[in-house]
Design a protein around this motif. Structure first.
Motif, mmCIF file in Angstrom:
data_model
loop_
_atom_site.group_PDB
_atom_site.id
_atom_site.type_symbol
_atom_site.label_atom_id
_atom_site.label_comp_id
_atom_site.label_asym_id
_atom_site.label_seq_id
_atom_site.Cartn_x
_atom_site.Cartn_y
_atom_site.Cartn_z
ATOM 1 N N GLY B 233 0.777 -1.237 0.000
ATOM 2 C CA GLY B 233 0.000 0.000 0.000
ATOM 3 C C GLY B 233 0.803 1.279 0.000
ATOM 4 O O GLY B 233 0.375 2.269 0.582
ATOM 5 N N CYS B 234 1.960 1.298 -0.653
ATOM 6 C CA CYS B 234 2.643 2.572 -0.844
ATOM 7 C C CYS B 234 2.152 3.151 -2.167
ATOM 8 O O CYS B 234 1.332 2.555 -2.841
ATOM 9 C CB CYS B 234 4.170 2.413 -0.850
ATOM 10 N N GLY B 235 2.651 4.301 -2.523
ATOM 11 C CA GLY B 235 2.150 4.933 -3.749
ATOM 12 C C GLY B 235 3.136 4.932 -4.895
ATOM 13 O O GLY B 235 2.948 5.650 -5.867
ATOM 14 N N ASP B 248 -5.427 15.246 -5.002
ATOM 15 C CA ASP B 248 -6.060 15.641 -3.761
ATOM 16 C C ASP B 248 -5.869 17.154 -3.683
ATOM 17 O O ASP B 248 -4.768 17.641 -3.889
ATOM 18 C CB ASP B 248 -5.301 14.925 -2.627
ATOM 19 N N GLN B 250 -5.792 20.635 -1.601
ATOM 20 C CA GLN B 250 -5.602 21.086 -0.231
ATOM 21 C C GLN B 250 -5.376 22.585 -0.193
ATOM 22 O O GLN B 250 -4.804 23.151 -1.121
ATOM 23 C CB GLN B 250 -4.348 20.411 0.367
ATOM 24 N N TRP B 264 -0.554 15.051 -5.994
ATOM 25 C CA TRP B 264 -0.805 13.668 -6.429
ATOM 26 C C TRP B 264 -1.428 12.873 -5.283
ATOM 27 O O TRP B 264 -1.141 13.110 -4.110
ATOM 28 C CB TRP B 264 0.502 12.967 -6.796
ATOM 29 N N PHE B 269 -3.525 4.109 -1.194
ATOM 30 C CA PHE B 269 -3.553 4.587 0.186
ATOM 31 C C PHE B 269 -4.912 4.339 0.836
ATOM 32 O O PHE B 269 -5.954 4.491 0.194
ATOM 33 C CB PHE B 269 -3.258 6.094 0.254
ATOM 34 N N ASP B 270 -4.884 4.053 2.122
ATOM 35 C CA ASP B 270 -6.078 3.836 2.922
ATOM 36 C C ASP B 270 -6.980 5.076 2.916
ATOM 37 O O ASP B 270 -8.201 4.994 2.817
ATOM 38 C CB ASP B 270 -5.612 3.516 4.356
ATOM 39 N N LEU B 271 -6.352 6.243 2.995
ATOM 40 C CA LEU B 271 -7.118 7.486 3.110
ATOM 41 C C LEU B 271 -7.850 7.866 1.819
ATOM 42 O O LEU B 271 -8.804 8.625 1.838
ATOM 43 C CB LEU B 271 -6.142 8.620 3.493
ATOM 44 N N LYS B 274 -11.495 7.045 1.997
ATOM 45 C CA LYS B 274 -12.154 7.151 3.293
ATOM 46 C C LYS B 274 -13.173 8.286 3.296
ATOM 47 O O LYS B 274 -12.870 9.416 2.901
ATOM 48 C CB LYS B 274 -11.101 7.385 4.382
ATOM 49 N N VAL B 284 -9.364 -2.852 2.632
ATOM 50 C CA VAL B 284 -8.156 -3.698 2.559
ATOM 51 C C VAL B 284 -7.434 -3.538 1.225
ATOM 52 O O VAL B 284 -8.001 -3.098 0.229
ATOM 53 C CB VAL B 284 -8.479 -5.202 2.803
ATOM 54 N N GLN B 285 -6.149 -3.940 1.227
ATOM 55 C CA GLN B 285 -5.276 -3.689 0.094
ATOM 56 C C GLN B 285 -5.724 -4.386 -1.182
ATOM 57 O O GLN B 285 -5.564 -3.858 -2.278
ATOM 58 C CB GLN B 285 -3.840 -4.076 0.466
ATOM 59 N N SER B 286 -6.306 -5.582 -1.062
ATOM 60 C CA SER B 286 -6.694 -6.304 -2.281
ATOM 61 C C SER B 286 -7.746 -5.515 -3.057
ATOM 62 O O SER B 286 -7.763 -5.510 -4.284
ATOM 63 C CB SER B 286 -7.224 -7.693 -1.940
ATOM 64 N N GLN B 287 -8.600 -4.802 -2.324
ATOM 65 C CA GLN B 287 -9.626 -4.003 -2.995
ATOM 66 C C GLN B 287 -9.013 -2.787 -3.686
ATOM 67 O O GLN B 287 -9.496 -2.343 -4.726
ATOM 68 C CB GLN B 287 -10.677 -3.552 -1.977
#
Lengths: 267, 335
Positions: B233-235, B248, B250, B264, B269-271, B274, B284-287
């Protein structure tokens, strides 16, 4: 069948494990992690000097944990991670099996933390010379030069967070970078935004980093990240005489106190 | 338009010197045995015999952090200023044909419905000189996604090293001709040639039409989990990718002074997904890995009629855990 494969097969045959995480050759001529969930795939399991990924990084991955009982193929840095994670109460003795690879490449099955501690004591290696030289060079710089050196290095950062992802000690289920109310770490890749991240990362690993160097190997822009944590570790060793990854009951200096500590504000 | 020319390596040097004073030139440069796109002012600094750079050239169009506007509050009101996104004309010199074709996707993505101002202005001032590949490695798979190592798609000029230090030049667009006009006497007219014998052999690894169909039809499958166990899960894959465009937005600064910036972002990423409620539809990472693959071969086809993968292989080379998009596509090919 190699000795490594024999040990793995036995673990499956006697029903000790549901998943083994080891190394195999990949499509691009390198090696990568392999996740073996039945003994039929064991012939793909290998170990050689190219197998560097610290596989302990997977111990908290939800989809891996779901399998049940795990076994890991680990060399010295991986085993140090096990003890460090154990000292932080994230893994208990008997939670997993460890097939340790010694400095000559020979495998052996370690079943408890005492065996791991002995293994580490008997298999110590020195950090790579190149890294030590660079550390010495940076430490001999003036404060201004050092600031410039790291500012230049961090300016390359694209904030892909691979350094965090590959680190077995960055196991927080929610990293500070994953919180955006408030946005603690700027998502911007700018000199200030990058500094935010690298200070946070290094400080969270100060005195905990076991020195596998995976952060540095993963970095797509070659920032010598391991030096930051190595230097912080050095300071902690000087002031508190402790080294992470050597004992499962390690008392992390920044979260424990001893009566003989030289600072007296806590007494 | 298409016309064909020859230029010697020595004259290519002179051509660079003719272009350099009036343009910003971005080209592959060697740093510690790896290659990165950097601004160059000397021809000698350009790496002409590299296989692939670590990061793509998309940042020329879509920088890692892009200031959309600055704001400043004074006398009870906000003053807004929009900085100019690009000053001089910019030439990317020597990018590979896979990268050049990524600019076709990028311009579609950023200009199809809403016309993004920054991207539009940059694109107007962007010139692409591509260099056909002499060599490829195991990670290259342009021929599997409908391209080839000498494709002219997305290029203004395409150079192919033929023999005796001579480059065969295809003038693909008006902009390409504009570049030639800087020093037209350095080029010699020629007829169309067959480039295939001068370029790298990149074996086809999957059938793209079949891949689109297969990936389209499979959402729930244990294979997504099995195939992505290694993913952490890194980018890197998204950030190295020439066609990943997620961002994103900001506000950096205070309520009085600051900038709105586009950075970028990565679906790994999890976020990324969200919700404000705290719910995450891709926990989860597989998704997240499934999303990446389906975006490349399914969602972008639905949205723009184009797949968003050019086969450059950067994600494969840079992944710290050796995740491999080709392997994933092949797995679903066999389903």
């Amino acid at each position: 069948m190699t000795e490594l494969q024999n040990i793995a097969k036995k673990l499956f045959d006697d029903g000790s494990i549901n998943l083994l995480i080891g190394y195999s050759n990949n499509e691009n001529g390198g090696t990568s992690a392999i996740f073996i969930d039945n003994s039929a795939d064991i012939d793909k399991l290998i170990y050689n000097e190219n197998c560097h990924q610290n596989l302990m990084v997977y111990f908290q991955k939800p989809e891996v944990k779901k399998f049940g009982k795990l076994a890991f193929v680990v060399s010295l840095p991986g085993l140090k991670s096990v003890l460090e994670i154990a000292s932080e109460n994230q893994i208990k003795d008997g939670d997993a099996y460890f097939i340790a690879i010694d400095k000559d490449g020979n495998p052996s099955l370690l079943q408890d933390f005492h065996q791991i501690e002995d293994f580490i004591t008997n298999n110590q290696t020195k950090p790579p010379m190149g890294l030590l030289k660079l550390m010495e060079k940076i430490n001999n710089m003036t404060r201004e030069e050092r600031w410039q050196y790291w500012t230049d290095e961090f300016s390359k950062c694209i904030k892909c967070y691979a350094c965090r992802s590959v680190c077995p000690l960055c196991y927080c289920t929610q990293c500070i970078t994953d919180i955006n109310i408030p946005q603690w770490i700027s998502t911007e890749s700018s000199p200030i935004g990058n500094l935010d991240w690298h200070i946070a990362r290094a400080m969270h690993l100060a005195g905990r980093c076991i020195g596998c160097g995976e952060c540095m190997k993963a970095c797509p822009v070659d920032i010598p990240l391991a030096l930051l944590t190595a230097n912080l570790n050095k300071s902690i060793a000087i002031h508190f005489g402790d080294e992470p990854g050597m004992k499962a009951d390690y008392k992390y200096p920044l979260s424990h106190y001893k009566l003989e500590d030289k600072e007296n504000f806590i007494r | 338009m298409n016309n064909y020319k020859l230029i010697t390596k020595q004259n290519l040097h002179s051509f660079f010197d003719a272009l350099q004073p009036k343009n910003t030139i971005i080209a592959p440069k060697e740093i510690n045995k790896k290659y990165y796109f950097k601004p160059v002012d000397k021809f000698e600094d350009i790496a002409l015999d590299y296989i692939q750079t670590v990061l793509s050239a998309k940042s020329v169009l879509f920088p890692r952090s892009d200031t959309l506007f600055n704001y400043h509050r004074a006398d009870g009101d906000y003053n807004i200023d929009e900085p100019s996104p690009i000053e001089k004309n910019t030439i990317v010199f020597g990018m590979k044909p896979c990268d050049a074709s990524s600019f076709v996707y990028l311009s579609n993505f950023f200009l199809k419905d809403y016309q993004d101002k920054n991207i539009k202005e940059r694109l107007e001032k962007l010139y692409i000189i591509s260099l056909s590949c002499k060599e490829a490695d195991n990670a290259c798979f342009c021929t599997s996604v409908g391209s080839n190592p000498a494709s002219t798609k997305g290029s203004d000029l395409n150079l192919t090293l033929i023999e005796n230090d001579t480059y065969y030049v295809e003038v693909v667009t008006e902009k390409g001709q504009e570049l030639i006009n800087y020093s037209a006497d350095l080029f010699q007219d020629t007829k169309e040639i067959d480039k295939s014998k001068y370029i790298a052999n990149v074996p086809q690894k999957f059938d793209v039409e079949q891949a689109k169909q297969n990936i389209d039809s499979i959402f729930e499958s244990p294979l997504w989990v099995k195939d992505s166990l290694a993913c952490l899960g890194c980018g890197i894959c998204a950030y190295a990718c020439p066609t990943c465009t997620c961002f994103d937005i900001q506000d950096i600064g205070s309520q009085f002074n600051g900038s709105r910036v586009r950075n970028w972002d990565s679906c790994a990423f999890d976020l990324f997904t969200k919700h404000a409620s705290g719910h995450n539809p891709r926990p989860v990472q597989s998704q997240r890995w499934r999303n990446r693959i389906k975006h490349k071969f399914e969602y972008s086809v639905e949205n723009l009629g184009l797949i968003s993968c050019v086969g450059c292989g950067r994600c494969i080379r840079s992944c710290p855990t050796s995740m491999n998009i080709v392997k994933t596509v092949q797995i679903f090919q066999g389903v």
